[in-house]
Design a protein around this motif. Sequence first.
Motif, PDB file in Angstrom:
ATOM      1  N   VAL B  15      41.778  33.134  41.380  1.00  0.00           N
ATOM      2  CA  VAL B  15      40.692  34.027  40.993  1.00  0.00           C
ATOM      3  C   VAL B  15      39.619  34.114  42.084  1.00  0.00           C
ATOM      4  CG1 VAL B  15      39.061  34.568  39.157  1.00  0.00           C
ATOM      5  CG2 VAL B  15      41.133  33.287  38.641  1.00  0.00           C
ATOM      6  N   VAL B  18      38.356  36.708  45.115  1.00  0.00           N
ATOM      7  CA  VAL B  18      37.191  37.572  45.125  1.00  0.00           C
ATOM      8  C   VAL B  18      35.988  36.678  44.871  1.00  0.00           C
ATOM      9  CG1 VAL B  18      35.974  39.370  43.905  1.00  0.00           C
ATOM     10  CG2 VAL B  18      38.385  39.644  44.424  1.00  0.00           C
ATOM     11  N   ALA B  40      35.401  45.459  47.130  1.00  0.00           N
ATOM     12  CA  ALA B  40      36.818  45.412  46.780  1.00  0.00           C
ATOM     13  C   ALA B  40      37.068  46.089  45.445  1.00  0.00           C
ATOM     14  CB  ALA B  40      37.287  43.964  46.724  1.00  0.00           C
ATOM     15  N   TRP B  41      38.322  46.411  45.194  1.00  0.00           N
ATOM     16  CA  TRP B  41      38.682  46.941  43.880  1.00  0.00           C
ATOM     17  C   TRP B  41      40.028  46.370  43.454  1.00  0.00           C
ATOM     18  CZ3 TRP B  41      42.873  50.397  43.213  1.00  0.00           C
ATOM     19  CH2 TRP B  41      43.386  50.966  44.378  1.00  0.00           C
ATOM     20  N   PRO B  42      40.240  46.278  42.143  1.00  0.00           N
ATOM     21  CA  PRO B  42      41.446  45.638  41.627  1.00  0.00           C
ATOM     22  C   PRO B  42      42.602  46.605  41.494  1.00  0.00           C
ATOM     23  CG  PRO B  42      39.866  46.056  39.841  1.00  0.00           C
ATOM     24  CD  PRO B  42      39.316  46.703  41.074  1.00  0.00           C
ATOM     25  N   TYR B  43      43.664  46.387  42.245  1.00  0.00           N
ATOM     26  CA  TYR B  43      44.860  47.211  42.103  1.00  0.00           C
ATOM     27  C   TYR B  43      45.884  46.469  41.253  1.00  0.00           C
ATOM     28  CZ  TYR B  43      49.106  49.782  42.945  1.00  0.00           C
ATOM     29  OH  TYR B  43      50.254  50.483  42.742  1.00  0.00           O
ATOM     30  N   PRO B  44      46.262  47.035  40.088  1.00  0.00           N
ATOM     31  CA  PRO B  44      47.213  46.354  39.206  1.00  0.00           C
ATOM     32  C   PRO B  44      48.650  46.595  39.677  1.00  0.00           C
ATOM     33  CG  PRO B  44      45.966  48.104  38.066  1.00  0.00           C
ATOM     34  CD  PRO B  44      45.789  48.305  39.519  1.00  0.00           C
ATOM     35  N   LYS B  45      49.119  45.767  40.593  1.00  0.00           N
ATOM     36  CA  LYS B  45      50.481  46.022  41.117  1.00  0.00           C
ATOM     37  C   LYS B  45      51.511  45.738  40.027  1.00  0.00           C
ATOM     38  CE  LYS B  45      51.038  41.586  43.298  1.00  0.00           C
ATOM     39  NZ  LYS B  45      50.327  40.758  44.093  1.00  0.00           N
ATOM     40  N   ASN B  47      54.349  44.929  37.396  1.00  0.00           N
ATOM     41  CA  ASN B  47      55.089  43.738  36.970  1.00  0.00           C
ATOM     42  C   ASN B  47      54.540  42.444  37.546  1.00  0.00           C
ATOM     43  OD1 ASN B  47      56.748  45.523  35.613  1.00  0.00           O
ATOM     44  ND2 ASN B  47      58.128  45.700  37.357  1.00  0.00           N
ATOM     45  N   SER B  48      53.223  42.322  37.584  1.00  0.00           N
ATOM     46  CA  SER B  48      52.622  41.090  38.081  1.00  0.00           C
ATOM     47  C   SER B  48      51.425  40.729  37.211  1.00  0.00           C
ATOM     48  CB  SER B  48      52.166  41.275  39.535  1.00  0.00           C
ATOM     49  OG  SER B  48      51.363  40.178  39.916  1.00  0.00           O
ATOM     50  N   GLY B  49      51.210  39.436  37.052  1.00  0.00           N
ATOM     51  CA  GLY B  49      50.056  38.964  36.302  1.00  0.00           C
ATOM     52  C   GLY B  49      48.845  38.743  37.186  1.00  0.00           C
ATOM     53  N   GLU B  50      49.018  39.068  38.484  1.00  0.00           N
ATOM     54  CA  GLU B  50      47.892  38.908  39.405  1.00  0.00           C
ATOM     55  C   GLU B  50      47.464  40.251  39.950  1.00  0.00           C
ATOM     56  OE1 GLU B  50      48.403  35.798  42.335  1.00  0.00           O
ATOM     57  OE2 GLU B  50      49.410  34.592  40.806  1.00  0.00           O
ATOM     58  N   ILE B  51      46.166  40.353  40.185  1.00  0.00           N
ATOM     59  CA  ILE B  51      45.605  41.584  40.723  1.00  0.00           C
ATOM     60  C   ILE B  51      45.740  41.553  42.240  1.00  0.00           C
ATOM     61  CG2 ILE B  51      43.376  42.686  41.176  1.00  0.00           C
ATOM     62  CD1 ILE B  51      42.621  41.840  38.285  1.00  0.00           C
ATOM     63  N   TRP B  53      43.741  42.674  45.377  1.00  0.00           N
ATOM     64  CA  TRP B  53      42.411  43.180  45.715  1.00  0.00           C
ATOM     65  C   TRP B  53      42.510  44.066  46.937  1.00  0.00           C
ATOM     66  CZ3 TRP B  53      39.498  42.275  41.708  1.00  0.00           C
ATOM     67  CH2 TRP B  53      39.763  41.155  40.930  1.00  0.00           C
TER      68      TRP B  53
END
Lengths: 302, 177
Positions: B15, B18, B40-45, B47-51, B53
Amino acid sequence: MPTTTKTLFAAALASLLTVGLCASALADQPHRQYAPKPEGGYSSNPHVSQDHTKTYPNWTNRANLDPERVMSEKLQWTTNWKFMDPPFDDSLHGGHLAMDRGAELLAELNGSDNRFARCLGSRDGNLKGLRANHYPHFNQELGKVVNLEMMIEHCAARQGVTLQHGSYDNSAVSVYVASHSNGMPIRIDVTQGELKAAYDRGQERFHLRTGRMNMACGTCHVTLVGERLRGQALTTHYGDVAHWPTYRTKDELQSLHVRFTECNRNGGTQPLKPGSQPYVDIEVFLTALSNDYPVAVPSARD
Amino acid sequence: MRKTLFIALASALAVSAVATADTKLPDDVLVNPDFDVRTAWPYPKANSGEIEWRPHGRDLTQWITLSYEDKRGIPEPATVRFNGNVKGNVERGREIATHVRKGNCVACHAIPGAAQTGTAGPSLEGYSTRGVPDSYVYQMLHDPRALFPETVMPAFGAMNNLTEQEIHDVMAFLKTL
Protein backbone atom coordinates in the motif's frame (compact mmCIF):
# COMPACT_ATOMS: atom_id res chain seq x y z
CA MET A 1 -24.61 30.94 -23.18
CA PRO A 2 -26.75 33.46 -25.01
CA THR A 3 -25.20 36.54 -23.33
CA THR A 4 -23.32 38.72 -25.79
CA THR A 5 -19.87 40.13 -25.19
CA LYS A 6 -21.18 43.65 -24.86
CA THR A 7 -23.54 42.84 -22.00
CA LEU A 8 -20.95 40.65 -20.28
CA PHE A 9 -18.50 43.48 -20.39
CA ALA A 10 -20.99 45.99 -18.96
CA ALA A 11 -22.12 43.65 -16.18
CA ALA A 12 -18.49 43.07 -15.35
CA LEU A 13 -17.80 46.78 -14.89
CA ALA A 14 -20.72 47.07 -12.46
CA SER A 15 -19.56 44.17 -10.32
CA LEU A 16 -16.02 45.57 -10.19
CA LEU A 17 -17.35 48.31 -7.94
CA THR A 18 -18.70 45.89 -5.35
CA VAL A 19 -15.70 43.59 -5.01
CA GLY A 20 -13.90 45.87 -2.60
CA LEU A 21 -16.73 45.53 -0.11
CA CYS A 22 -16.78 41.76 0.19
CA ALA A 23 -13.14 41.29 1.18
CA SER A 24 -12.91 38.66 3.89
CA ALA A 25 -13.48 39.73 7.45
CA LEU A 26 -11.81 36.57 8.76
CA ALA A 27 -8.23 37.44 7.95
CA ASP A 28 -6.74 34.37 9.65
CA GLN A 29 -8.99 31.85 7.85
CA PRO A 30 -7.65 30.69 4.50
CA HIS A 31 -9.85 32.02 1.72
CA ARG A 32 -12.04 29.34 0.15
CA GLN A 33 -14.77 29.36 -2.42
CA TYR A 34 -17.85 27.21 -2.78
CA ALA A 35 -19.91 26.37 -5.82
CA PRO A 36 -23.54 27.33 -5.17
CA LYS A 37 -25.88 24.53 -4.09
CA PRO A 38 -28.91 23.74 -6.22
CA GLU A 39 -31.82 26.13 -5.76
CA GLY A 40 -33.50 25.30 -2.46
CA GLY A 41 -30.48 23.38 -1.18
CA TYR A 42 -30.58 19.73 -0.13
CA SER A 43 -33.15 18.01 2.01
CA SER A 44 -32.09 16.62 5.39
CA ASN A 45 -33.94 13.45 4.35
CA PRO A 46 -33.03 13.20 0.67
CA HIS A 47 -34.78 11.22 -2.00
CA VAL A 48 -33.80 10.61 -5.62
CA SER A 49 -36.95 12.37 -6.87
CA GLN A 50 -35.67 15.68 -5.45
CA ASP A 51 -33.24 15.85 -8.41
CA HIS A 52 -32.49 19.54 -8.96
CA THR A 53 -32.39 19.21 -12.76
CA LYS A 54 -35.99 17.92 -12.81
CA THR A 55 -34.86 15.22 -15.25
CA TYR A 56 -35.82 12.40 -12.86
CA PRO A 57 -39.13 11.63 -14.67
CA ASN A 58 -37.04 10.74 -17.74
CA TRP A 59 -34.96 8.10 -15.97
CA THR A 60 -37.24 6.90 -13.16
CA ASN A 61 -37.77 3.52 -14.79
CA ARG A 62 -34.75 2.14 -16.59
CA ALA A 63 -36.88 -0.35 -18.53
CA ASN A 64 -39.02 2.45 -19.95
CA LEU A 65 -36.54 5.04 -21.18
CA ASP A 66 -37.70 6.94 -24.24
CA PRO A 67 -35.47 5.69 -27.10
CA GLU A 68 -35.87 8.96 -28.95
CA ARG A 69 -34.54 10.90 -25.98
CA VAL A 70 -31.69 8.44 -25.64
CA MET A 71 -30.70 8.98 -29.28
CA SER A 72 -31.12 12.77 -29.19
CA GLU A 73 -27.83 14.62 -29.08
CA LYS A 74 -29.52 17.54 -27.36
CA LEU A 75 -31.60 15.68 -24.78
CA GLN A 76 -29.52 12.60 -24.07
CA TRP A 77 -28.06 14.14 -20.90
CA THR A 78 -31.57 14.26 -19.40
CA THR A 79 -31.58 10.44 -19.20
CA ASN A 80 -28.67 10.60 -16.75
CA TRP A 81 -26.91 7.82 -18.75
CA LYS A 82 -29.35 5.22 -17.44
CA PHE A 83 -29.58 3.76 -20.94
CA MET A 84 -26.28 2.04 -20.20
CA ASP A 85 -27.75 0.14 -17.24
CA PRO A 86 -29.64 -3.14 -17.38
CA PRO A 87 -32.37 -3.86 -18.30
CA PHE A 88 -32.36 -1.12 -21.00
CA ASP A 89 -28.89 -2.22 -22.05
CA ASP A 90 -28.54 -5.99 -21.78
CA SER A 91 -25.57 -6.36 -24.12
CA LEU A 92 -22.60 -8.39 -22.96
CA HIS A 93 -19.64 -6.28 -21.79
CA GLY A 94 -16.66 -6.31 -19.45
CA GLY A 95 -18.92 -5.85 -16.44
CA HIS A 96 -20.33 -9.35 -16.93
CA LEU A 97 -16.84 -10.87 -17.01
CA ALA A 98 -16.04 -9.00 -13.82
CA MET A 99 -19.18 -10.27 -12.15
CA ASP A 100 -18.26 -13.88 -12.98
CA ARG A 101 -14.77 -13.41 -11.61
CA GLY A 102 -16.25 -11.79 -8.50
CA ALA A 103 -18.42 -14.86 -7.95
CA GLU A 104 -15.36 -17.15 -8.08
CA LEU A 105 -13.27 -14.96 -5.79
CA LEU A 106 -16.09 -14.71 -3.29
CA ALA A 107 -16.67 -18.46 -3.27
CA GLU A 108 -12.98 -19.02 -2.48
CA LEU A 109 -12.98 -16.44 0.27
CA ASN A 110 -16.20 -17.82 1.72
CA GLY A 111 -14.80 -21.30 2.25
CA SER A 112 -17.29 -23.75 3.69
CA ASP A 113 -18.64 -21.49 6.42
CA ASN A 114 -19.58 -18.28 4.51
CA ARG A 115 -16.98 -16.46 6.57
CA PHE A 116 -16.41 -13.76 3.97
CA ALA A 117 -20.10 -12.99 3.47
CA ARG A 118 -20.59 -12.90 7.23
CA CYS A 119 -17.67 -10.49 7.57
CA LEU A 120 -19.42 -8.25 5.01
CA GLY A 121 -22.52 -8.19 7.21
CA SER A 122 -24.60 -11.08 5.92
CA ARG A 123 -26.23 -13.19 8.61
CA ASP A 124 -26.57 -16.49 6.77
CA GLY A 125 -24.29 -16.08 3.75
CA ASN A 126 -27.07 -14.54 1.64
CA LEU A 127 -25.75 -11.36 -0.03
CA LYS A 128 -29.20 -9.91 -0.69
CA GLY A 129 -29.57 -6.22 0.18
CA LEU A 130 -25.96 -5.60 1.21
CA ARG A 131 -25.41 -3.11 -1.62
CA ALA A 132 -28.90 -1.61 -1.49
CA ASN A 133 -29.29 -0.81 2.19
CA HIS A 134 -26.31 -1.89 4.28
CA TYR A 135 -23.54 0.38 2.93
CA PRO A 136 -22.10 2.85 3.65
CA HIS A 137 -22.56 2.54 7.40
CA PHE A 138 -20.72 3.31 10.62
CA ASN A 139 -18.63 0.29 11.60
CA GLN A 140 -18.28 0.05 15.40
CA GLU A 141 -15.27 -2.25 15.28
CA LEU A 142 -13.31 -0.03 12.87
CA GLY A 143 -14.63 3.19 14.42
CA LYS A 144 -15.46 4.84 11.10
CA VAL A 145 -17.91 4.98 8.24
CA VAL A 146 -17.05 2.30 5.69
CA ASN A 147 -18.26 1.50 2.19
CA LEU A 148 -18.61 -1.93 0.61
CA GLU A 149 -15.24 -1.85 -1.16
CA MET A 150 -13.41 -0.91 2.05
CA MET A 151 -15.02 -3.88 3.81
CA ILE A 152 -14.14 -6.20 0.92
CA GLU A 153 -10.51 -5.11 1.33
CA HIS A 154 -10.72 -5.47 5.11
CA CYS A 155 -12.39 -8.89 5.14
CA ALA A 156 -10.00 -10.27 2.51
CA ALA A 157 -6.99 -8.98 4.45
CA ARG A 158 -8.21 -10.91 7.53
CA GLN A 159 -7.56 -14.03 5.46
CA GLY A 160 -4.22 -12.73 4.16
CA VAL A 161 -5.63 -11.94 0.69
CA THR A 162 -4.89 -8.58 -0.96
CA LEU A 163 -7.95 -6.96 -2.54
CA GLN A 164 -7.04 -3.28 -2.59
CA HIS A 165 -9.95 -0.86 -2.70
CA GLY A 166 -10.08 0.30 -6.32
CA SER A 167 -8.36 -2.78 -7.73
CA TYR A 168 -10.09 -4.85 -10.41
CA ASP A 169 -10.63 -7.85 -8.17
CA ASN A 170 -12.06 -5.79 -5.34
CA SER A 171 -14.53 -4.16 -7.75
CA ALA A 172 -15.32 -7.55 -9.31
CA VAL A 173 -16.38 -8.88 -5.89
CA SER A 174 -18.31 -5.65 -5.30
CA VAL A 175 -20.24 -5.98 -8.60
CA TYR A 176 -21.08 -9.57 -7.72
CA VAL A 177 -22.29 -8.59 -4.25
CA ALA A 178 -24.29 -5.71 -5.80
CA SER A 179 -25.97 -8.10 -8.25
CA HIS A 180 -27.76 -9.66 -5.28
CA SER A 181 -29.44 -6.29 -4.74
CA ASN A 182 -30.55 -5.85 -8.35
CA GLY A 183 -33.94 -4.17 -8.43
CA MET A 184 -33.84 -3.30 -4.73
CA PRO A 185 -34.05 0.42 -3.87
CA ILE A 186 -31.01 2.13 -2.35
CA ARG A 187 -31.81 3.15 1.20
CA ILE A 188 -29.60 4.79 3.79
CA ASP A 189 -30.76 6.87 6.72
CA VAL A 190 -28.83 10.12 6.97
CA THR A 191 -31.22 11.82 9.37
CA GLN A 192 -29.23 10.98 12.49
CA GLY A 193 -25.93 9.89 14.01
CA GLU A 194 -22.66 9.24 12.20
CA LEU A 195 -24.26 9.01 8.76
CA LYS A 196 -25.91 12.39 9.19
CA ALA A 197 -22.52 13.89 10.09
CA ALA A 198 -20.94 12.20 7.06
CA TYR A 199 -23.79 13.38 4.81
CA ASP A 200 -23.32 16.98 5.97
CA ARG A 201 -19.55 16.80 5.48
CA GLY A 202 -19.97 15.18 2.07
CA GLN A 203 -22.28 17.98 0.99
CA GLU A 204 -19.69 20.55 2.04
CA ARG A 205 -16.85 18.70 0.23
CA PHE A 206 -18.97 18.30 -2.91
CA HIS A 207 -19.27 22.07 -3.20
CA LEU A 208 -15.76 23.11 -2.16
CA ARG A 209 -13.77 24.55 -5.05
CA THR A 210 -10.30 23.04 -5.30
CA GLY A 211 -7.36 22.50 -7.60
CA ARG A 212 -5.71 24.47 -10.36
CA MET A 213 -9.03 25.11 -12.13
CA ASN A 214 -10.75 26.14 -8.89
CA MET A 215 -13.58 23.69 -9.47
CA ALA A 216 -15.90 21.82 -7.15
CA CYS A 217 -17.74 18.61 -7.94
CA GLY A 218 -20.76 20.91 -7.86
CA THR A 219 -19.27 23.26 -10.45
CA CYS A 220 -19.69 20.54 -13.05
CA HIS A 221 -22.63 18.57 -11.65
CA VAL A 222 -24.75 21.50 -10.45
CA THR A 223 -23.71 24.83 -12.03
CA LEU A 224 -22.78 23.45 -15.45
CA VAL A 225 -25.27 20.61 -15.62
CA GLY A 226 -26.62 20.17 -19.16
CA GLU A 227 -23.63 22.04 -20.63
CA ARG A 228 -20.81 20.34 -22.47
CA LEU A 229 -17.27 20.21 -21.23
CA ARG A 230 -14.88 19.13 -23.95
CA GLY A 231 -17.85 17.70 -25.79
CA GLN A 232 -19.12 15.63 -22.86
CA ALA A 233 -22.53 16.54 -21.45
CA LEU A 234 -22.74 16.96 -17.66
CA THR A 235 -25.54 15.26 -15.75
CA THR A 236 -27.16 15.41 -12.32
CA HIS A 237 -25.53 13.74 -9.31
CA TYR A 238 -28.90 12.42 -8.11
CA GLY A 239 -29.31 8.68 -8.67
CA ASP A 240 -25.61 8.26 -9.50
CA VAL A 241 -24.47 5.50 -7.14
CA ALA A 242 -26.97 2.75 -7.99
CA HIS A 243 -24.91 1.11 -10.75
CA TRP A 244 -21.41 0.95 -9.23
CA PRO A 245 -18.78 -0.41 -9.71
CA THR A 246 -19.21 0.08 -13.44
CA TYR A 247 -17.49 -1.03 -16.61
CA ARG A 248 -16.04 1.97 -18.43
CA THR A 249 -16.04 1.47 -22.18
CA LYS A 250 -12.37 2.52 -22.31
CA ASP A 251 -12.01 -1.03 -20.87
CA GLU A 252 -11.61 -0.27 -17.18
CA LEU A 253 -13.59 -1.74 -14.31
CA GLN A 254 -14.04 1.25 -12.04
CA SER A 255 -15.09 1.59 -8.43
CA LEU A 256 -16.93 4.73 -7.36
CA HIS A 257 -13.86 6.16 -5.59
CA VAL A 258 -11.71 5.56 -8.67
CA ARG A 259 -14.33 7.57 -10.59
CA PHE A 260 -13.86 10.34 -7.99
CA THR A 261 -10.09 10.33 -8.65
CA GLU A 262 -10.83 10.67 -12.36
CA CYS A 263 -13.34 13.50 -11.85
CA ASN A 264 -10.82 15.20 -9.55
CA ARG A 265 -8.13 14.98 -12.22
CA ASN A 266 -10.48 16.20 -14.95
CA GLY A 267 -11.16 19.25 -12.83
CA GLY A 268 -7.43 19.81 -12.14
CA THR A 269 -7.53 18.69 -8.48
CA GLN A 270 -4.96 16.42 -6.85
CA PRO A 271 -6.90 13.17 -6.22
CA LEU A 272 -7.13 11.38 -2.86
CA LYS A 273 -6.69 7.73 -1.97
CA PRO A 274 -9.69 5.44 -2.40
CA GLY A 275 -11.25 5.07 1.05
CA SER A 276 -10.08 8.49 2.25
CA GLN A 277 -12.57 10.20 4.52
CA PRO A 278 -13.63 12.97 2.12
CA TYR A 279 -14.40 10.37 -0.56
CA VAL A 280 -16.38 8.23 1.91
CA ASP A 281 -18.33 11.32 3.02
CA ILE A 282 -19.07 12.23 -0.61
CA GLU A 283 -20.22 8.65 -1.19
CA VAL A 284 -22.61 8.91 1.77
CA PHE A 285 -23.92 12.18 0.35
CA LEU A 286 -24.40 10.73 -3.14
CA THR A 287 -25.93 7.51 -1.79
CA ALA A 288 -28.55 9.52 0.09
CA LEU A 289 -29.29 11.37 -3.16
CA SER A 290 -30.00 7.95 -4.71
CA ASN A 291 -32.45 6.93 -1.98
CA ASP A 292 -35.22 4.74 -3.43
CA TYR A 293 -33.48 4.32 -6.80
CA PRO A 294 -33.01 0.62 -7.61
CA VAL A 295 -29.62 -1.07 -7.94
CA ALA A 296 -28.73 -2.23 -11.47
CA VAL A 297 -25.49 -4.05 -12.30
CA PRO A 298 -23.49 -4.91 -14.30
CA SER A 299 -23.62 -1.48 -15.93
CA ALA A 300 -21.39 0.35 -18.38
CA ARG A 301 -20.42 4.00 -18.86
CA ASP A 302 -18.48 5.84 -21.57
CA MET B 1 20.13 5.07 -3.38
CA ARG B 2 16.84 6.63 -2.37
CA LYS B 3 15.20 4.76 -5.18
CA THR B 4 16.36 1.31 -4.04
CA LEU B 5 15.34 2.10 -0.51
CA PHE B 6 11.93 3.15 -1.70
CA ILE B 7 11.45 -0.01 -3.73
CA ALA B 8 12.46 -2.16 -0.78
CA LEU B 9 9.94 -0.35 1.35
CA ALA B 10 7.26 -0.58 -1.29
CA SER B 11 7.57 -4.31 -1.65
CA ALA B 12 7.39 -4.75 2.07
CA LEU B 13 4.18 -2.79 2.26
CA ALA B 14 2.28 -2.85 -1.00
CA VAL B 15 0.00 0.00 0.00
CA SER B 16 2.87 2.39 0.67
CA ALA B 17 3.73 2.47 -3.03
CA VAL B 18 1.70 5.61 -2.75
CA ALA B 19 3.14 7.68 0.03
CA THR B 20 3.79 11.29 0.71
CA ALA B 21 7.40 12.37 0.71
CA ASP B 22 6.49 16.00 1.17
CA THR B 23 5.51 16.32 4.84
CA LYS B 24 3.43 19.39 4.08
CA LEU B 25 1.07 17.37 1.90
CA PRO B 26 -1.92 15.70 3.55
CA ASP B 27 -1.54 11.94 4.14
CA ASP B 28 -4.52 10.98 2.05
CA VAL B 29 -3.43 12.51 -1.28
CA LEU B 30 -2.52 10.14 -4.11
CA VAL B 31 1.11 10.93 -4.87
CA ASN B 32 4.06 8.76 -5.66
CA PRO B 33 7.30 10.53 -4.70
CA ASP B 34 9.14 8.26 -7.10
CA PHE B 35 7.35 9.61 -10.17
CA ASP B 36 8.66 12.63 -12.08
CA VAL B 37 5.11 13.92 -11.88
CA ARG B 38 4.10 13.04 -8.33
CA THR B 39 0.34 13.17 -8.87
CA ALA B 40 -0.74 9.55 -9.29
CA TRP B 41 -3.94 7.76 -10.17
CA PRO B 42 -5.15 4.21 -9.57
CA TYR B 43 -5.37 1.99 -12.63
CA PRO B 44 -7.37 -1.19 -11.91
CA LYS B 45 -5.42 -3.67 -14.03
CA ALA B 46 -7.51 -6.68 -15.03
CA ASN B 47 -7.71 -9.74 -12.79
CA SER B 48 -5.53 -8.35 -10.02
CA GLY B 49 -6.14 -7.45 -6.40
CA GLU B 50 -3.50 -4.74 -6.59
CA ILE B 51 -3.76 -1.31 -8.09
CA GLU B 52 -1.28 -0.12 -10.66
CA TRP B 53 -0.34 3.48 -9.84
CA ARG B 54 0.13 5.68 -12.88
CA PRO B 55 1.45 9.24 -13.14
CA HIS B 56 -1.02 11.97 -14.10
CA GLY B 57 -0.11 14.39 -16.91
CA ARG B 58 0.62 17.27 -14.54
CA ASP B 59 1.73 17.71 -10.94
CA LEU B 60 -1.30 19.08 -9.08
CA THR B 61 0.09 19.09 -5.54
CA GLN B 62 0.51 22.87 -5.27
CA TRP B 63 -3.27 23.49 -5.25
CA ILE B 64 -5.75 22.74 -2.48
CA THR B 65 -7.33 19.29 -2.35
CA LEU B 66 -10.46 17.81 -0.76
CA SER B 67 -8.44 16.46 2.18
CA TYR B 68 -9.60 17.57 5.65
CA GLU B 69 -5.94 17.95 6.60
CA ASP B 70 -5.43 20.47 3.82
CA LYS B 71 -5.37 23.90 5.45
CA ARG B 72 -4.41 25.83 2.36
CA GLY B 73 -6.63 28.45 0.79
CA ILE B 74 -6.82 30.34 -2.46
CA PRO B 75 -6.05 34.01 -3.19
CA GLU B 76 -8.90 36.45 -2.74
CA PRO B 77 -10.29 37.95 -5.94
CA ALA B 78 -8.09 40.85 -7.04
CA THR B 79 -8.05 43.42 -9.80
CA VAL B 80 -4.93 43.75 -11.91
CA ARG B 81 -3.75 46.57 -14.14
CA PHE B 82 -2.55 45.89 -17.64
CA ASN B 83 0.45 47.92 -18.74
CA GLY B 84 1.71 48.20 -22.28
CA ASN B 85 1.36 45.79 -25.13
CA VAL B 86 0.58 42.16 -25.66
CA LYS B 87 3.94 40.44 -26.10
CA GLY B 88 2.98 36.88 -26.92
CA ASN B 89 3.48 34.10 -29.38
CA VAL B 90 0.36 33.11 -31.31
CA GLU B 91 1.30 29.46 -31.82
CA ARG B 92 2.20 28.93 -28.19
CA GLY B 93 -1.05 30.66 -27.30
CA ARG B 94 -3.03 28.25 -29.46
CA GLU B 95 -1.28 25.30 -27.83
CA ILE B 96 -2.05 26.61 -24.32
CA ALA B 97 -5.68 27.36 -25.16
CA THR B 98 -6.36 23.90 -26.60
CA HIS B 99 -4.23 21.65 -24.39
CA VAL B 100 -6.04 19.82 -21.52
CA ARG B 101 -3.17 20.10 -19.07
CA LYS B 102 -2.56 23.80 -19.83
CA GLY B 103 -5.20 26.48 -20.39
CA ASN B 104 -7.82 24.04 -21.61
CA CYS B 105 -9.98 26.99 -22.66
CA VAL B 106 -11.70 24.69 -25.16
CA ALA B 107 -13.21 22.71 -22.29
CA CYS B 108 -15.64 25.62 -21.90
CA HIS B 109 -15.29 27.84 -24.97
CA ALA B 110 -15.84 27.16 -28.66
CA ILE B 111 -12.62 28.11 -30.45
CA PRO B 112 -12.42 27.89 -34.26
CA GLY B 113 -10.29 24.98 -35.42
CA ALA B 114 -10.60 23.03 -32.15
CA ALA B 115 -12.68 19.84 -31.93
CA GLN B 116 -14.85 18.72 -28.98
CA THR B 117 -15.21 22.17 -27.46
CA GLY B 118 -17.45 23.06 -24.53
CA THR B 119 -20.50 25.23 -23.99
CA ALA B 120 -19.93 26.39 -20.39
CA GLY B 121 -18.55 29.76 -21.52
CA PRO B 122 -19.33 32.07 -24.46
CA SER B 123 -17.90 31.18 -27.87
CA LEU B 124 -14.63 32.96 -28.59
CA GLU B 125 -15.17 32.83 -32.34
CA GLY B 126 -14.51 36.26 -33.84
CA TYR B 127 -13.42 37.56 -30.44
CA SER B 128 -10.84 39.97 -31.88
CA THR B 129 -13.55 41.80 -33.84
CA ARG B 130 -15.59 42.69 -30.76
CA GLY B 131 -13.45 45.61 -29.65
CA VAL B 132 -12.86 44.30 -26.13
CA PRO B 133 -9.97 46.17 -24.46
CA ASP B 134 -6.75 44.26 -23.68
CA SER B 135 -7.07 45.28 -20.04
CA TYR B 136 -10.40 43.43 -19.80
CA VAL B 137 -9.05 40.25 -21.38
CA TYR B 138 -5.99 40.44 -19.13
CA GLN B 139 -8.22 40.73 -16.05
CA MET B 140 -10.30 37.76 -17.24
CA LEU B 141 -7.22 35.62 -17.66
CA HIS B 142 -5.58 36.77 -14.46
CA ASP B 143 -8.60 36.68 -12.16
CA PRO B 144 -12.12 36.72 -13.64
CA ARG B 145 -13.62 36.59 -10.12
CA ALA B 146 -12.97 40.33 -9.79
CA LEU B 147 -15.54 40.82 -12.57
CA PHE B 148 -17.78 37.78 -12.05
CA PRO B 149 -17.59 36.70 -8.39
CA GLU B 150 -19.29 33.33 -8.96
CA THR B 151 -17.71 32.55 -12.31
CA VAL B 152 -16.71 28.99 -13.17
CA MET B 153 -13.78 30.29 -15.21
CA PRO B 154 -10.48 29.58 -13.43
CA ALA B 155 -8.28 32.41 -12.17
CA PHE B 156 -5.37 31.41 -14.40
CA GLY B 157 -2.91 34.12 -13.33
CA ALA B 158 -3.88 34.58 -9.68
CA MET B 159 -3.80 30.84 -9.02
CA ASN B 160 -0.42 30.25 -10.63
CA ASN B 161 -1.97 28.21 -13.36
CA LEU B 162 -0.53 30.11 -16.31
CA THR B 163 2.61 32.25 -16.21
CA GLU B 164 2.63 35.91 -17.19
CA GLN B 165 4.24 34.94 -20.51
CA GLU B 166 1.62 32.25 -21.13
CA ILE B 167 -1.14 34.78 -20.49
CA HIS B 168 0.43 37.06 -23.09
CA ASP B 169 0.67 34.12 -25.51
CA VAL B 170 -3.03 33.36 -25.08
CA MET B 171 -3.92 37.04 -25.52
CA ALA B 172 -1.90 37.10 -28.75
CA PHE B 173 -3.79 34.02 -29.92
CA LEU B 174 -7.20 35.55 -29.06
CA LYS B 175 -6.29 38.48 -31.33
CA THR B 176 -6.22 36.09 -34.28
CA LEU B 177 -9.77 34.81 -33.72
